[in-house]
Design an enzyme around this catalytic site. Structure first.
Site, PDB file in Angstrom:
ATOM      1  CE1 TYR A 480      -4.042   1.974   0.155  1.00  0.00           C
ATOM      2  CE2 TYR A 480      -2.790   3.303   1.717  1.00  0.00           C
ATOM      3  CZ  TYR A 480      -3.881   3.144   0.885  1.00  0.00           C
ATOM      4  OH  TYR A 480      -4.808   4.152   0.761  1.00  0.00           O
ATOM      5  CB  SER A 560      -7.123   2.453  -2.887  1.00  0.00           C
ATOM      6  OG  SER A 560      -7.548   3.783  -2.735  1.00  0.00           O
ATOM      7  CG  ASP A 644     -14.076   3.308  -6.670  1.00  0.00           C
ATOM      8  OD1 ASP A 644     -14.276   4.211  -5.824  1.00  0.00           O
ATOM      9  OD2 ASP A 644     -13.037   2.646  -6.717  1.00  0.00           O
ATOM     10  CG  HIS A 679     -12.498   2.620  -3.002  1.00  0.00           C
ATOM     11  ND1 HIS A 679     -11.792   2.792  -4.173  1.00  0.00           N
ATOM     12  CD2 HIS A 679     -11.585   2.769  -1.998  1.00  0.00           C
ATOM     13  CE1 HIS A 679     -10.528   3.043  -3.899  1.00  0.00           C
ATOM     14  NE2 HIS A 679     -10.366   3.021  -2.588  1.00  0.00           N
TER      15      HIS A 679
END
Length: 718
Positions: A480, A560, A644, A679
């Protein structure tokens, strides 16, 4: 900066991959045609083409037709993966166990969530005293296909009224319904057009919430940048809700949250310009028409009110304390020069919560939990014994309560719930899942590897015991690296299925995350964002160098901001991994801030409009702008949802179009677009299982497997 957008009237129609029909392994891929347009943006004198700008219009029939055509192509591929159905069956089998949430008391009832196994949404149950347990709220009845989900619950102080939010199709836009808890009847009109909100009750009279004005254009992609706090009084219409904060140019912020202290005395307001840093105000609700009192009038820190004892406020802050500390101050003079340390900063990052009459601190020690109990004077009461090495969380109980509940998990241990006796410190197992997975067959270990600039980065690697380090193990490297978010060890059913197949699952704690505090976060932001990608690349190289896997058996995955990570890594180092799996990614770094609340991410990214240096830096790694002709990129499955409105699907659409038009070689570049999905939050279990069957099937097939690795092992043993 002079910014000029030119869209020529004439459209140039080109086909992605020049109408090529490609064979990948033994499955033929026929990519849809994707037209291009002559759209040009000018940044600081530099022209930047944007040939797929038209895909940003999520409401156009052309975009809708493109989505359908892409899905037809993608599912035509996925449907032919020989073991996809086996993966789906195994995921469904392993997923099918009872999951229970920690209980909590509201009014006369004890509530908890439960999922029988494969229910699309968790069900809320309750029990009164020694009476029978009953279904209180079943989100599975909200829609036939499970795409309407429960967002959050908030009870009035006496527990007699519930306000709960719902999301439709995964959107961040919510509705709030108000229920009489005894009769379970909806007692008011539904509140609508609410986004990024808490629901915080004042006594039993009403509640505070936050939202934006409904945007012009598409609510799924139009910019929203002025958040407002409202108060809804029970028995009144939403149009009469009082605007509390955020309505003037001086009060304009992208995110504003409001909460009432447990004793109903204070309203706390935390305005934010971006996802990092907040101002802090407080209002005395016991005094009619009292003014807002300023605690902090800048956004140089993350500071919030943990609790209060009368007029004494307890704050958690990283102001001049990158790893956070707890301070106290009187509300009469609440500015920083009057703060007094209660629990000073340490070398480890602090997470804090209140539990009964105590403060619970959870410290991250190399992403692993260490939990301690303090009184409100800062005196250490005890260390809390945890059942193992991993991640503890969920602490928090009302002041009158003496028992708290917390969860414990790690990468190979399903989450269980424990009780904590706040007076004795004793912990006991409250609930353990009955799952067809033997944790004793798997192991996790943490390594520290060296990134490009010499920084040591931790990574936890999990796999079956006895795995042979021969460079041929299918491996998912997940990352991430942003927004001060920490990746702590946590069990995943999907990852368990992956490891059953002999797969390795590796998670590095990259810069940009929160594992080592503000300095670690800042080291992966703006013009230091490349550090994050370098950390991730170095993690992959470590796994290859130490024979866990090789490039032919490595997949990189993230969602993301992690989707950006994958997109940047695969365009900078297309040779690193065989498979790339960017999910709901931020992939157009020149325009991300023009959609929905994207401008709020500028603390981490900067924007192309800031200055020429920032523009050039963003353009240098923006995945959409760095796909090149003549390069063989990994086999890529881009995933997104058509609803999203956090990271709009146009990011993924444009990236997939670029890949399909420029890919060299036989590796497929597909996009899987989930309908009525956002999302990720609230996604029905049925859709989640299908997604992982597709992702794992695509990954293993492109690593060269014609049958599942577990089947190969069985043959060898036989």
């Amino acid at each position: 900066m002079t910014r000029l957008t030119i869209t020529l009237i004439s459209l140039v129609f080109l086909t992605a991959c020049k109408n090529d029909i490609q064979k990948t392994n033994t499955i033929t891929v026929n990519y849809p045609n994707t037209k291009t347009v002559d759209t040009i943006d000018t940044y600081f004198g530099t022209e930047v083409k944007d040939p797929y700008r038209w895909l940003e219009d999520d409401r156009s029939p052309e975009t809708e037709a493109w989505v359908k055509a892409q899905n037809k192509s993608t599912y035509g591929y996925l449907d032919n993966i020989p073991f996809r159905s086996e993966l789906k069956e195994r995921l469904s089998t392993l997923w099918n166990y009872e999951k229970v949430g920690a209980p909590f008391t509201e009014g006369d009832y004890t509530y908890f969530s439960k999922n029988d196994g494969l229910q699309n949404q968790n069900v809320i149950y309750r029990k009164k005293g020694d009476g029978d347990t009953e279904v209180f709220l079943n989100p599975n009845t909200f829609s036939d296909d499970g795409t309407v989900s429960l967002g959050g619950l908030s009870f009035s102080k006496n527990g007699k009224i519930l306000a709960y939010s719902i999301s439709e199709g995964g959107s961040d836009w919510r509705k709030i319904l108000i229920m009489d808890t005894e009769s379970k009847a909806i007692i008011e009109d539904t509140l609508v057009d609410i986004k990024f909100t808490r629901i915080s009750w004042y006594k039993n009279e009403g509640f505070y919430y936050s939202s934006y004005d409904k945007p012009k254009g598409s609510e799924l992609s139009a910019k929203t940048d002025q958040h407002k706090v409202y108060y809804h009084k029970l028995g009144t219409s939403q149009k009469d809700d009082a605007l509390i904060y955020g309505g003037t140019p001086e009060e304009k912020h992208r995110y504003i949250y409001a909460g009432v202290t447990e004793d109903d005395r204070y309203l706390v307001i935390t305005p934010r310009i971006s996802t990092t840093g907040n101002r802090l105000f407080i209002k005395d609700l016991s005094v009619k028409n009292s003014p807002l009192i300023t605690i902090l009038d800048h956004t140089d820190s993350n500071t919030y009110v943990l609790d209060n004892d009368g007029s004494t406020l307890f704050l958690v802050t990283n102001l001049e304390a990158p790893n956070k500390k707890i301070v106290k101050v009187d509300v009469a003079n609440p500015t920083p020069e009057n703060w007094v340390d209660v629990i000073p900063e340490t070398e480890n990052v602090l997470l804090a919560s209140t539990s009964g009459k105590y403060i619970i601190t959870e410290y991250m020690v190399d992403a692993i939990s260490k939990v301690m109990q303090y009184d409100y004077n800062g005196k250490l009461i005890r260390d809390i014994n945890l059942p193992g090495v991993g991640n503890a969380g969920g602490f928090g109980s009302k002041k009158k309560e003496s028992i708290d509940y917390f969860s414990f998990t790690n990468y190979n241990t399903p989450s269980s719930i424990y009780t904590l006796d706040l007076e004795t410190g004793d912990t006991k197992l409250y609930w353990k899942p009955s799952i067809e997975f033997n944790s004793d067959d798997y192991e996790s270990h943490q390594v520290f590897y060296t990134s490009k600039d010499g920084t040591k980065v931790p990574m936890i690697i999990t796999h079956k015991k006895g795995v042979e380090l021969n460079g041929k193990n299918p491996t998912i490297l997940y990352g991430y690296g942003g927004f001060n978010i920490s990746l702590n060890p946590a069990f995943s059913i999907a990852n368990a299925v992956w490891m059953e197949q002999g797969g390795i699952y590796a998670v590095p704690n990259l810069r940009g995350g929160g594992e080592y505090g503000k300095k670690w976060h800042d080291a992966g932001t703006k013009t230091q964002k490349q550090n994050v990608f370098d950390d991730f690349i170095a993690a992959g190289e470590y796994l290859i160098e130490h024979n866990y896997t090789s490039s032919e058996y490595l997949a990189i995955r993230g969602g993301s901001n992690g989707g950006l990570l994958v997109g940047a890594t695969m365009t900078q180092r297309p040779d690193l991994a065989k498979v790339a799996l960017p999910a709901v990614g931020v992939l157009d770094m020149l325009r991300y801030h023009t959609f929905t609340a994207g401008a709020g991410w500028a603390y981490d990214y900067g924007t192309a409009e800031d200055n020429q240096e920032m523009f050039e830096y963003l353009k240098g790694y923006s995945p959409v702008h760095n796909v090149k002709n003549g390069v063989e990129y990994p086999a890529t499955l881009v995933t997104t949802g058509d609803h999203d409105d956090r990271v709009v699907p146009a990011h993924s659409f444009k990236f997939a179009a670029e890949l399909q038009s420029k890919q060299t070689g036989a590796n497929p570049t597909l996009i899987r677009i989930e309908t009525d999905a956002g999302h990720g939050a609230g996604t029905p279990v049925s859709k989640t299982i299908e997604q992982y069957a597709d992702i794992f099937g695509f990954t293993l097939y492109n690593m060269g497997f014609q049958v599942l690795p577990s089947k190969t092992e069985e043959k060898i043993k036989g």
